[in-house]
Structures are given as C-alpha cells and as structure tokens.
Scaffold this active site. Structure first.
Site, mmCIF file in Angstrom:
data_model
loop_
_atom_site.group_PDB
_atom_site.id
_atom_site.type_symbol
_atom_site.label_atom_id
_atom_site.label_comp_id
_atom_site.label_asym_id
_atom_site.label_seq_id
_atom_site.Cartn_x
_atom_site.Cartn_y
_atom_site.Cartn_z
ATOM 1 N N ASP A 22 -15.205 -25.247 18.023
ATOM 2 C CA ASP A 22 -14.278 -24.956 19.127
ATOM 3 C C ASP A 22 -14.460 -23.551 19.690
ATOM 4 O O ASP A 22 -13.503 -22.914 20.112
ATOM 5 C CB ASP A 22 -12.808 -25.132 18.686
ATOM 6 N N LYS A 25 -18.169 -23.857 23.346
ATOM 7 C CA LYS A 25 -19.580 -24.178 23.614
ATOM 8 C C LYS A 25 -19.737 -25.043 24.854
ATOM 9 O O LYS A 25 -20.675 -24.860 25.621
ATOM 10 C CB LYS A 25 -20.193 -24.922 22.411
ATOM 11 N N GLY A 49 -15.463 -32.356 20.374
ATOM 12 C CA GLY A 49 -14.766 -32.478 21.655
ATOM 13 C C GLY A 49 -15.146 -31.310 22.524
ATOM 14 O O GLY A 49 -14.723 -30.195 22.280
ATOM 15 N N HIS A 50 -16.012 -31.557 23.502
ATOM 16 C CA HIS A 50 -16.428 -30.476 24.394
ATOM 17 C C HIS A 50 -15.633 -30.564 25.694
ATOM 18 O O HIS A 50 -15.701 -31.550 26.408
ATOM 19 C CB HIS A 50 -17.932 -30.577 24.683
ATOM 20 N N GLN A 233 -19.612 -28.651 16.648
ATOM 21 C CA GLN A 233 -18.935 -27.936 15.549
ATOM 22 C C GLN A 233 -19.473 -26.498 15.440
ATOM 23 O O GLN A 233 -19.919 -25.964 16.442
ATOM 24 C CB GLN A 233 -19.106 -28.693 14.222
HETATM 25 P P1 IMP Z 1 -15.148 -34.453 10.100
HETATM 26 O O1 IMP Z 1 -16.292 -33.877 10.835
HETATM 27 O O2 IMP Z 1 -14.256 -35.347 10.942
HETATM 28 O O3 IMP Z 1 -15.560 -35.089 8.818
HETATM 29 O O4 IMP Z 1 -14.192 -33.237 9.671
HETATM 30 C C1 IMP Z 1 -14.602 -32.247 8.745
HETATM 31 C C2 IMP Z 1 -14.075 -30.887 9.142
HETATM 32 O O5 IMP Z 1 -14.732 -30.472 10.315
HETATM 33 C C3 IMP Z 1 -12.574 -30.861 9.465
HETATM 34 O O6 IMP Z 1 -12.062 -29.590 9.097
HETATM 35 C C4 IMP Z 1 -12.547 -30.997 10.964
HETATM 36 O O7 IMP Z 1 -11.378 -30.472 11.525
HETATM 37 C C5 IMP Z 1 -13.772 -30.170 11.324
HETATM 38 N N1 IMP Z 1 -14.346 -30.546 12.615
HETATM 39 C C6 IMP Z 1 -15.072 -31.633 12.916
HETATM 40 N N2 IMP Z 1 -15.430 -31.617 14.204
HETATM 41 C C7 IMP Z 1 -14.950 -30.486 14.732
HETATM 42 C C8 IMP Z 1 -15.042 -29.879 16.029
HETATM 43 O O8 IMP Z 1 -15.648 -30.395 16.967
HETATM 44 N N3 IMP Z 1 -14.398 -28.694 16.163
HETATM 45 C C9 IMP Z 1 -13.762 -28.092 15.143
HETATM 46 N N4 IMP Z 1 -13.669 -28.608 13.939
HETATM 47 C C10 IMP Z 1 -14.257 -29.799 13.724
#
Ligand code: IMP
Length: 432
Positions: A22, A25, A49-50, A233
């Site tokens: 977040d 990007k 989520g972009h 991420q």
């Molecule tokens: P997962 O990717 O859904 O398995 O989540 C694992 C961790 O990564 C959690 O803490 C999520 O909140 C974090 N996470 C996954 N995708 C994003 C993103 O796009 N932005 C921020 N955190 C993310």
C-alpha cells in the site's frame, strides 16, 4: 520530452514496494506506464489492490496491471501470479462496463500461472480461525493455500483450461479432495457441480487470453519494447525477506520480477522503489513505529483504509531501519516517496533511525520476531512544513521543510530520490 522524462525511457524497469504494501505503487506505475509499452504483474494475486485516479474516475485493480487504463499498452499477468479465474473475469467485466477495452490483444495471461480456487479461499479463512490470536490477518483471497499447492506440485494452472473436459474432471477431483480437509476442519464442504459450472464458464472466457508470456516478453525485448514490471504488496510481506510468518506467500521483492516473468536478471535495467512518507501495514505482525496519534490523524482524514478489504491500516512514523533493509534486498536505483501531503498539518515529524531492545541497538532489522516485537524505535525529529502541498506544481516549489524531510528519508534509506508524490492525481507527481 525533457531530460527528466527521458530518464524513464529504458528497456526494463522493476517497481517494488519498500514497506508493508500500500505504498501508492498503483499511481506511480500509472505515471511510468506512459513511458513503457508493456506492463507485467509478476507476483501475488487478487489480494493486491492498486488504486489509480484518472481524471475524475477512480479505479481499483486487483489482478490486471493498471496499464490497461492506457490505450495501446499491453498488460501481462506473469507466471508468478496466482489467478482466480472468476475474479479475473469479474475485474475484466468491470473495466469493460466503464469503457476500457480489454481484448486479448491487450491482456495476456501466462499459461503457467497457477489458479486460486474456492477451496483455497475457504482453507485460507479456516486456517486463520484455527490460528486464533496468532492469525496472519490475510485478505482471505486464498493466496497462501494456492501458492502452497503450487509448491506441493498439486496446483491447477491456466494451461489446464485449454482442455475443458480434463479441466472439469481435475477440478471436481480437487474440490472433493479439499472437501475432506474442510470437513476435518469442521467447515462446510463446497458444492462440486456449481463450482465446476462457474469455473468452466470463466475458463471459456479466459482461453483467448492465455499465452506463453515468457516467449512473448523475450520477443518484445528483441523488438526494443520498454517493459515495466509492477510489484504487488511490499518488501516486508515477501515470503523470504519479510516479517515471516506475517507475510504473503510470494516474492514481492525485485528478484520476484525475474522468476515471476521469465525475464532474467541480466535483462533488468532499473529498480524503482515506492515508499510512503510514513509507514502503514494491514494485517497482523510487528510494526515498530506504530503510533496512535499519526494513525488517528490519517484515519480522520479518511485516508489509510485498505483498497481490497476496506480494513483500517495500521499507521506509524517513517521507519528508516525497514527501508534500509528494502534498499539492500531490492537494489533500489530510484525512490518514489508518496503521501507526503498526509503529513501537511504536523508541527514535528519523527523518523525512526534505529531500534533498541534488550540494551542493544539495531541498525538493521532483526529476523527474530520476538526481538523485533520488543524493539523500541530511536527517533530523530524534523520540523513539519504546516501547509497544504496538493497544489504544488514542481519539486522546487515544495516548501524547504518538506524537501528537507523527503531528502532526509531518502538519505537514511540509502537511495536516490526521484519522485515525490503529493496527492492521488497524475499531476501531483513531482520529479526531482
Ligand atoms: P494474504 O496475501 O492475503 O495471504 O495476506 C498476508 C498478509 O499480507 C496480510 O497481512 C495481508 O494484509 C497482507 N497483504 C496482502 N496483500 C496486500 C496488499 O496488497 N497490501 C497490503 N497488505 C497486503
């Protein structure tokens, strides 16, 4: 084209997040896309989520690179991504409804990318429940279980959709198998027939988009095309380099762009890292500079709510220990600092330059989470600029105190400042 723009014309650029995701990007990718022909997603899935604002329209993209918003650009979903076919079709339909062309001439889907299926989502949710207080705080999109199946060599891939009958049989077998696991966890089994129907329809729709993207990208490079690799991420969510186990399940750092696309390291030219002027994280896990005052300030402004889950993000002061680590593992050539305007009202701004725990000073991130959890930030303080930045047109016009701050965090990170972003719009992107 002026010299500043010229420097973004290059063969290949990797863009990564230097914090916990977040970082903003999406917007920087959107700006850089103007100077590239192809945009490639290389890791993660629809957990990302972009958010991109174009004119007065706001788009939130989860799987499709934001390059899709630029007519004439080609978007590639690489082999390192895990794709939920139904979610991808929904995202494509959403874009088409808003007048964006999403044909197979503009979107390519790697035939070796693995699938996220409903049982992955269900398992993701159930494992979180089982973990109780130790939960990761995942997005519940099934990302971890899908990568788990990939590593266990039991996943389904996009290429499997080419043969509908076999795909349907494999899928039914996998749903039944996973229903046994779900039952053992005390969860409801999933409906085999309904899932088959839904995913066969999605497979039919996606088939024209499935391609050998490795060969496509290599041919594109031979033809002199500029390629942007868009990270999802952030560094500390990387499965190897992040705050494990509070991470996602892919390599979100620069190396992931190579394995997740099939473009080798010696063909990569530049790494651009994006970081916020402060720190945020969603989900559980350590965040040494977390701070209630700055968190309340940003949430009060309606900022820092997750683009995928809507969860309020945890917020803290800028953490240079973390971004120094990000500079090491990504090899950052240029930095983009976003959300500088989030700090507009502050009298004084803190920057974490080291951690203290158990009588020791840490200049780099300890890997032992128990130690990291005890770490107290060592701060330096700088003056705030106390004026709104959103109308500033050039980097030189920024108040001296804002420039001093952003240059300080770049210096502490150990990377060259290239962009300061002061709002969501494209024109609020100042190049140094
Ligand atoms: P997962 O990717 O859904 O398995 O989540 C694992 C961790 O990564 C959690 O803490 C999520 O909140 C974090 N996470 C996954 N995708 C994003 C993103 O796009 N932005 C921020 N955190 C993310």
């Amino acid at each position: 084209m002026d010299a500043k723009e010229q420097r973004y014309i290059m063969a290949t650029t990797i863009l990564v997040g230097a914090q916990w995701g977040d970082e903003g990007k999406g917007k920087i990718i959107d700006v850089l896309t103007d100077r590239n022909d192809i945009v490639v997603r290389y890791a993660g899935g629809n957990n990302a989520g972009h958010t991109v604002e174009v004119g007065d329209q706001k788009f939130v993209l989860h799987l499709i690179p934001s390059g899709i918003l630029h007519p004439g650009k080609v978007c590639v979903i690489g082999n390192g991504v895990v794709v939920d076919p139904v979610a991808l079709v929904a995202e494509m339909d959403g874009l088409v409804k808003r007048g964006i062309k999403v044909g197979s001439d503009r979107l390519l889907l790697s035939e070796t990318a693995h699938m996220v299926l409903p049982y992955h989502r269900e398992l993701d949710a159930q494992r979180e429940v089982l973990k109780g207080k130790q939960k990761i705080g995942t997005t519940k999109r099934g990302i971890g279980p899908a990568y788990g199946d990939k590593a266990a060599r039991i996943g389904l891939r996009m290429i499997d959709m080419a043969k509908p009958k076999e795909f349907s049989e494999k899928l039914a077998r996998k749903v039944k198998e996973n229903n046994e696991i779900l039952r053992a966890l005390g969860a409801k089994p999933l409906p085999v027939a309904a899932i088959s129907q839904e995913y066969l329809a999605a497979a039919k729709r996606l088939r024209p988009f499935v391609a050998n993207t490795v060969v496509y990208l290599h041919n594109a490079m031979k033809a002199g095309k500029n390629i942007l690799f868009e990270g999802a991420q952030g560094t500390f969510l990387d499965i190897d380099h992040g705050t494990y186990p509070y991470v996602t399940s892919s390599n979100t750092t620069a190396g992931g762009a190579c394995t997740g696309s099939g473009v080798p390291p010696n063909k990569m030219n530049t790494v651009i890292a994006v970081m916020k002027a402060y720190t945020t994280r969603v989900g559980e896990g350590p965040l040494p500079t977390e701070n209630a005052m700055i968190s309340d300030l940003l949430h009060g402004l309606g900022r820092e709510f997750g683009a995928t889950t809507g969860r309020p993000r945890r917020v803290g002061w800028f953490d240079a220990v973390a971004t120094r680590h990000a500079a090491m593992v990504n090899g950052i050539d240029e930095l983009a600092v976003t959300n500088l305007d989030g700090l507009d009202t502050l009298e004084r701004i803190k920057i974490c330059v080291a951690y203290r725990a158990g009588g020791k000073t840490y200049e780099t991130m300890p890997n032992d989470l128990a130690v990291l959890a005890k770490c107290k930030p060592v701060y330096i303080e700088m003056d705030g600029w106390k004026q709104p930045l959103h109308e500033v047109k050039t980097y030189g016009e920024l108040p001296a105190k804002a420039r001093a701050y952003v240059e300080k965090i770049a210096e502490l990170t150990g990377a060259k400042l290239a962009i300061a972003s002061i709002g969501p719009r494209r024109e609020q992107t100042l190049t140094t």
